[in-house]
Every structure is written in C-alpha cells, then in structure tokens.
Design a protein around this motif. Structure first.
Motif, PDB file in Angstrom:
ATOM      1  N   TYR A  36      67.790  54.897   0.581  1.00 38.74           N
ATOM      2  CA  TYR A  36      67.242  54.023   1.643  1.00 38.74           C
ATOM      3  C   TYR A  36      66.233  54.802   2.589  1.00 38.74           C
ATOM      4  CZ  TYR A  36      71.725  51.481   1.716  1.00 38.74           C
ATOM      5  OH  TYR A  36      72.735  50.465   1.349  1.00 38.74           O
ATOM      6  N   GLN A  38      64.475  55.128   6.522  1.00 39.28           N
ATOM      7  CA  GLN A  38      64.652  54.885   7.822  1.00 39.28           C
ATOM      8  C   GLN A  38      63.396  55.523   8.462  1.00 39.28           C
ATOM      9  OE1 GLN A  38      67.841  56.892   9.699  1.00 39.28           O
ATOM     10  NE2 GLN A  38      68.049  54.997  11.328  1.00 39.28           N
ATOM     11  N   GLN A  42      64.247  52.920  13.821  1.00 40.89           N
ATOM     12  CA  GLN A  42      64.673  51.753  13.169  1.00 40.89           C
ATOM     13  C   GLN A  42      65.748  51.917  12.403  1.00 40.89           C
ATOM     14  OE1 GLN A  42      61.237  50.124  11.058  1.00 40.89           O
ATOM     15  NE2 GLN A  42      59.771  50.677  12.731  1.00 40.89           N
ATOM     16  N   SER A  43      66.325  50.699  11.681  1.00 43.14           N
ATOM     17  CA  SER A  43      67.419  50.829  10.916  1.00 43.14           C
ATOM     18  C   SER A  43      67.078  51.180   9.429  1.00 43.14           C
ATOM     19  CB  SER A  43      67.845  49.346  10.812  1.00 43.14           C
ATOM     20  OG  SER A  43      69.254  49.400  10.087  1.00 43.14           O
ATOM     21  N   LEU A  44      68.046  51.527   8.763  1.00 44.52           N
ATOM     22  CA  LEU A  44      67.892  51.721   7.340  1.00 44.52           C
ATOM     23  C   LEU A  44      67.610  50.548   6.450  1.00 44.52           C
ATOM     24  CD1 LEU A  44      70.096  53.917   8.399  1.00 44.52           C
ATOM     25  CD2 LEU A  44      70.716  54.233   6.190  1.00 44.52           C
ATOM     26  N   PHE A  91      62.541  59.264   7.148  1.00 44.19           N
ATOM     27  CA  PHE A  91      63.909  59.934   6.816  1.00 44.19           C
ATOM     28  C   PHE A  91      64.364  59.024   5.603  1.00 44.19           C
ATOM     29  CE2 PHE A  91      67.216  62.521   7.712  1.00 44.19           C
ATOM     30  CZ  PHE A  91      68.565  61.693   7.829  1.00 44.19           C
TER      31      PHE A  91
ATOM     32  N   PHE B  91      75.544  51.946  13.840  1.00 46.94           N
ATOM     33  CA  PHE B  91      75.324  50.630  12.761  1.00 46.94           C
ATOM     34  C   PHE B  91      76.234  50.023  12.362  1.00 46.94           C
ATOM     35  CE2 PHE B  91      70.467  51.607  12.481  1.00 46.94           C
ATOM     36  CZ  PHE B  91      70.370  52.971  13.073  1.00 46.94           C
ATOM     37  N   PHE B 104      72.195  46.345   7.247  1.00 41.78           N
ATOM     38  CA  PHE B 104      72.402  46.852   8.287  1.00 41.78           C
ATOM     39  C   PHE B 104      71.895  46.487   9.276  1.00 41.78           C
ATOM     40  CE2 PHE B 104      74.201  51.238   7.458  1.00 41.78           C
ATOM     41  CZ  PHE B 104      73.928  51.328   6.068  1.00 41.78           C
ATOM     42  N   GLY B 105      72.514  46.402  10.522  1.00 43.25           N
ATOM     43  CA  GLY B 105      71.932  45.857  11.898  1.00 43.25           C
ATOM     44  C   GLY B 105      70.866  47.114  12.311  1.00 43.25           C
ATOM     45  N   THR B 106      70.363  46.608  13.536  1.00 38.38           N
ATOM     46  CA  THR B 106      69.338  47.316  13.925  1.00 38.38           C
ATOM     47  C   THR B 106      69.808  48.617  14.745  1.00 38.38           C
ATOM     48  OG1 THR B 106      69.210  45.898  15.934  1.00 38.38           O
ATOM     49  CG2 THR B 106      67.373  45.651  14.277  1.00 38.38           C
ATOM     50  N   GLY B 107      70.994  48.473  15.081  1.00 41.62           N
ATOM     51  CA  GLY B 107      71.798  49.697  15.930  1.00 41.62           C
ATOM     52  C   GLY B 107      71.797  49.775  17.219  1.00 41.62           C
TER      53      GLY B 107
END
Lengths: 117, 114
Positions: A36, A38, A42-44, A91, B91, B104-107
């Motif tokens: 993944y 990141q 932001q999200s993964l 990341f 998340f 995944f969601g945006t957190g």
C-alpha cells in the motif's frame, strides 16, 4: 497477531536512484502480501498484490515497471521503486495474511517513509 | 465494488469518556468482513477489531466494540474509557467475497483531551 517487519523504516534518496523495501512475515508463511501507499493526510491505497512464485498483480494506475515487486519466498516480498522522483515520496506499507477468506485479518508492517530529493 | 465512508475527519473526546467513530459501507457481496485499524503518528497500522457480515453478535475487544447494523450498512467503532494513548488516526476497512485486499475509508483523527 502475526508479525510483519519492514526494512528500512525510512530512506532518503536522490532523484533517479532506485530504492528497495523489504517486507518479511516473521511468524507465518504468506503466499500473498500486499503493498500500500499512503500520502500525507490520506488513506491507504493498494498498489499491488504480491504472489509468491508468480507475478504481482498491480492496481489500475500503478506502473509495474516503476514499482517492481518480487516475492521470492513465503516470508519475503520486496518492492523496488526504480528511478525514484520527488512525487514518489510517500509512506509505503506492506501487509500479510488475509488471503484465505474475507474473515482473515491482515497484519501490517511498520511502514517505510521514502523521501526523494 | 466496495466503498467505505468515514464522515468524521476529526473527533475530540475527554479522557475517560466513550467515543463513537462512524463508518458506513456499501457492497453487493453476500459475505464480507469489516475491520478497524489504529494508526498512531509512528505510521504503523494496528489491528483493533473485526466483524463478519454473518456474525450475530457485535464484536468486542477490550475497550473496543463494534456497533454493527447490517441493515443500515454501518460498522461504528466505540472506544470506552478513552485514554491519552488512543489519540491517533482510525481507519475502517472492508474486504468482500473473493477479494484479498482491504478497502480503506479516509480515516478519522481522534484526539483525547486530558
């Protein structure tokens, strides 16, 4: 839970160089590992699925020639960022497990922070 | 296709209080799994709790519980007795039938106030 290690934890490199990131499953054999990416705040986002003994499966928009994945053994997958550029700074985090069914938990490595100058 | 929505970009909670982090999902898969992960500033993803779509009971793991409402397609995380160490990004994630990876969601960034 399962233990996944990643090395290095951070790396700074010059633009145009290649960087290899290792992901190891320490206490179980993983036929499948996931990579993944990141970006900050932001999200993964899944980049690719690494399959032991066969070619990786890349997500749409991910350049397979730029992000080389090798899954040489049941405990090791590597991601090589070739000819890295500043926009590749991110990341990178791998995970293992969760390949047998939808109920399987994925365990993540600690991540690698790549900075390309 | 799966979709995960977390509508709370940030949440604050007083230490020792309970907090609910929202998560809604959308999928056409008959069987799926829902997960919550915690990501502290160090970056590692820490698995917290899992809920299977066919599980009759809501999942619980220590101070974490999952409020699963299948008809509403929601899987909210409840953290009881918040601690300062709970401050992190959280998340929500999902895996559907035949899919290996997590979506995944945006957190949600949780901040615990002393």
């Amino acid at each position: 839970g399962a233990v996944v290690s990643q090395h290095p934890s951070w790396v700074i490199c010059k633009s145009g160089t290649s960087v290899k990131i290792e992901c190891r499953s320490l206490d179980f054999q993983a036929t499948t590992m996931f990579w993944y990416r990141q970006f900050p705040k932001q999200s993964l986002m899944l980049m690719a699925t690494s399959n032991e003994g066969s070619k990786a499966t890349y997500e749409q928009g991910v350049e397979k020639d730029k992000f080389l994945i090798n899954h040489a053994s049941l405990t090791l997958s590597t991601l090589t960022v070739t000819s890295a550029h500043p926009e590749d700074s991110s990341f990178y985090i791998c995970s293992s497990g969760g390949a047998a069914s939808s109920t399987d938990t994925q365990y993540f490595g600690p991540g690698t922070r790549l900075t390309v100058l | 296709a799966q979709k995960i929505t977390q509508t709370q970009p940030g949440m604050f909670v007083q230490e020792k209080e309970a907090v609910t982090l929202d998560c809604t999902y959308d999928t056409s898969d008959p069987s799926y799994g829902l997960f919550w992960y915690k990501q502290p500033s160090s970056g590692e993803m820490i698995f917290l709790i899992y809920q299977g779509s066919y599980d009759q009971q809501n999942a619980t793991e220590g101070r974490y519980s999952l409020n699963f409402q299948k008809a509403r397609k929601s899987a909210n995380l409840v953290i009881s007795a918040s601690q300062l160490g709970d401050s992190a990004m959280y998340f929500c994630a999902m895996r559907g039938t035949g899919a290996n990876n997590l979506f995944f969601g945006t957190g949600t960034r949780l901040t615990v106030i002393p």
